[in-house]
Design a protein around this motif. Structure first.
Motif, mmCIF file in Angstrom:
data_model
loop_
_atom_site.group_PDB
_atom_site.id
_atom_site.type_symbol
_atom_site.label_atom_id
_atom_site.label_comp_id
_atom_site.label_asym_id
_atom_site.label_seq_id
_atom_site.Cartn_x
_atom_site.Cartn_y
_atom_site.Cartn_z
ATOM 1 N N LEU A 60 0.815 -1.215 0.000
ATOM 2 C CA LEU A 60 0.000 0.000 0.000
ATOM 3 C C LEU A 60 0.848 1.264 0.000
ATOM 4 N N SER A 61 1.959 1.244 0.718
ATOM 5 C CA SER A 61 2.817 2.430 0.713
ATOM 6 C C SER A 61 3.468 2.636 -0.647
ATOM 7 N N ARG A 62 3.677 1.550 -1.362
ATOM 8 C CA ARG A 62 4.301 1.666 -2.681
ATOM 9 C C ARG A 62 3.281 1.971 -3.778
ATOM 10 N N TRP A 63 2.105 1.338 -3.726
ATOM 11 C CA TRP A 63 1.139 1.436 -4.818
ATOM 12 C C TRP A 63 -0.170 2.128 -4.431
ATOM 13 N N GLY A 64 -0.304 2.556 -3.186
ATOM 14 C CA GLY A 64 -1.558 3.146 -2.732
ATOM 15 C C GLY A 64 -1.971 4.390 -3.497
ATOM 16 N N HIS A 65 -0.999 5.218 -3.875
ATOM 17 C CA HIS A 65 -1.317 6.443 -4.606
ATOM 18 C C HIS A 65 -1.862 6.158 -6.006
ATOM 19 N N VAL A 66 -1.624 4.972 -6.515
ATOM 20 C CA VAL A 66 -2.181 4.560 -7.805
ATOM 21 C C VAL A 66 -3.472 3.782 -7.597
ATOM 22 N N LEU A 67 -3.463 2.905 -6.612
ATOM 23 C CA LEU A 67 -4.591 2.016 -6.374
ATOM 24 C C LEU A 67 -5.857 2.769 -5.934
ATOM 25 N N LEU A 68 -5.714 3.732 -5.046
ATOM 26 C CA LEU A 68 -6.890 4.440 -4.533
ATOM 27 C C LEU A 68 -7.681 5.148 -5.635
ATOM 28 N N PRO A 69 -7.058 5.951 -6.499
ATOM 29 C CA PRO A 69 -7.844 6.573 -7.574
ATOM 30 C C PRO A 69 -8.512 5.560 -8.503
ATOM 31 N N VAL A 70 -7.816 4.468 -8.802
ATOM 32 C CA VAL A 70 -8.393 3.446 -9.682
ATOM 33 C C VAL A 70 -9.633 2.839 -9.034
ATOM 34 N N VAL A 71 -9.553 2.533 -7.752
ATOM 35 C CA VAL A 71 -10.701 1.961 -7.037
ATOM 36 C C VAL A 71 -11.851 2.958 -6.974
ATOM 37 N N LEU A 72 -11.569 4.211 -6.646
ATOM 38 C CA LEU A 72 -12.637 5.209 -6.544
ATOM 39 C C LEU A 72 -13.297 5.484 -7.896
ATOM 40 N N ILE A 73 -12.501 5.552 -8.958
ATOM 41 C CA ILE A 73 -13.072 5.741 -10.294
ATOM 42 C C ILE A 73 -13.912 4.528 -10.675
ATOM 43 N N GLY A 74 -13.434 3.336 -10.343
ATOM 44 C CA GLY A 74 -14.202 2.122 -10.620
ATOM 45 C C GLY A 74 -15.537 2.111 -9.890
ATOM 46 N N ILE A 75 -15.533 2.502 -8.624
ATOM 47 C CA ILE A 75 -16.788 2.564 -7.860
ATOM 48 C C ILE A 75 -17.726 3.589 -8.479
ATOM 49 N N GLY A 76 -17.183 4.747 -8.866
ATOM 50 C CA GLY A 76 -18.003 5.772 -9.498
ATOM 51 C C GLY A 76 -18.624 5.300 -10.802
ATOM 52 N N LEU A 77 -17.840 4.632 -11.618
ATOM 53 C CA LEU A 77 -18.371 4.097 -12.882
ATOM 54 C C LEU A 77 -19.439 3.035 -12.632
ATOM 55 N N LEU A 78 -19.202 2.188 -11.647
ATOM 56 C CA LEU A 78 -20.193 1.168 -11.306
ATOM 57 C C LEU A 78 -21.513 1.802 -10.880
ATOM 58 N N ILE A 79 -21.439 2.849 -10.077
ATOM 59 C CA ILE A 79 -22.646 3.544 -9.646
ATOM 60 C C ILE A 79 -23.367 4.156 -10.840
ATOM 61 N N LEU A 80 -22.616 4.791 -11.729
ATOM 62 C CA LEU A 80 -23.232 5.397 -12.910
ATOM 63 C C LEU A 80 -23.863 4.354 -13.829
ATOM 64 N N ILE A 81 -23.168 3.249 -14.025
ATOM 65 C CA ILE A 81 -23.688 2.209 -14.914
ATOM 66 C C ILE A 81 -24.914 1.549 -14.308
ATOM 67 N N GLU A 82 -24.825 1.157 -13.027
ATOM 68 C CA GLU A 82 -25.967 0.505 -12.367
ATOM 69 C C GLU A 82 -27.160 1.440 -12.218
ATOM 70 N N GLY A 83 -26.895 2.736 -12.115
ATOM 71 C CA GLY A 83 -27.970 3.707 -11.994
ATOM 72 C C GLY A 83 -28.598 4.088 -13.313
ATOM 73 N N GLY A 84 -28.059 3.578 -14.395
ATOM 74 C CA GLY A 84 -28.627 3.863 -15.712
ATOM 75 C C GLY A 84 -28.301 5.241 -16.233
ATOM 76 N N ALA A 85 -27.189 5.821 -15.809
ATOM 77 C CA ALA A 85 -26.827 7.176 -16.222
ATOM 78 C C ALA A 85 -26.476 7.264 -17.701
ATOM 79 N N PHE A 86 -26.089 6.156 -18.304
ATOM 80 C CA PHE A 86 -25.683 6.180 -19.709
ATOM 81 C C PHE A 86 -26.790 5.703 -20.638
ATOM 82 N N GLY A 87 -27.948 5.420 -20.099
ATOM 83 C CA GLY A 87 -29.040 4.918 -20.898
ATOM 84 C C GLY A 87 -29.969 6.016 -21.398
ATOM 85 N N LEU A 88 -29.410 7.032 -22.008
ATOM 86 C CA LEU A 88 -30.228 8.130 -22.510
ATOM 87 C C LEU A 88 -30.997 7.632 -23.681
#
Length: 84
Positions: A56-84
């Protein structure tokens, strides 16, 4: 930090807390505090494991943004945000 992470929470939770009543508030606060306690316990557990702490000390600065962006995309996809 947990309580002051954004104004969007005010817009969501003020109406919920307004109609929750006393028993609802007790439940919300209890669940919140238990959840924060579990997150803190999990963080301490992982941070005290030498292999995980080193990774985590070596890769945390990379891993955290990737995880947060992934969670955000999952929320948008599951919420139907792209189904215009």
């Amino acid at each position: 930090m947990t309580l002051a992470n954004g104004g969007d929470n005010i817009g969501v939770y003020v109406p919920v807390f307004t109609v929750a009543g006393t028993s609802g508030m007790v439940i919300y606060v209890s669940v919140f505090l238990i959840g924060v306690g579990l997150w803190c316990a999990a963080g301490r557990y992982f941070a005290t494991r030498p292999v995980i702490a080193k990774a985590l000390s070596r890769w945390g600065h990379v891993l955290l943004p990737v995880v947060l962006i992934g969670i955000g995309l999952l929320i948008l996809i599951e919420g139907g945000a792209f189904g215009l």
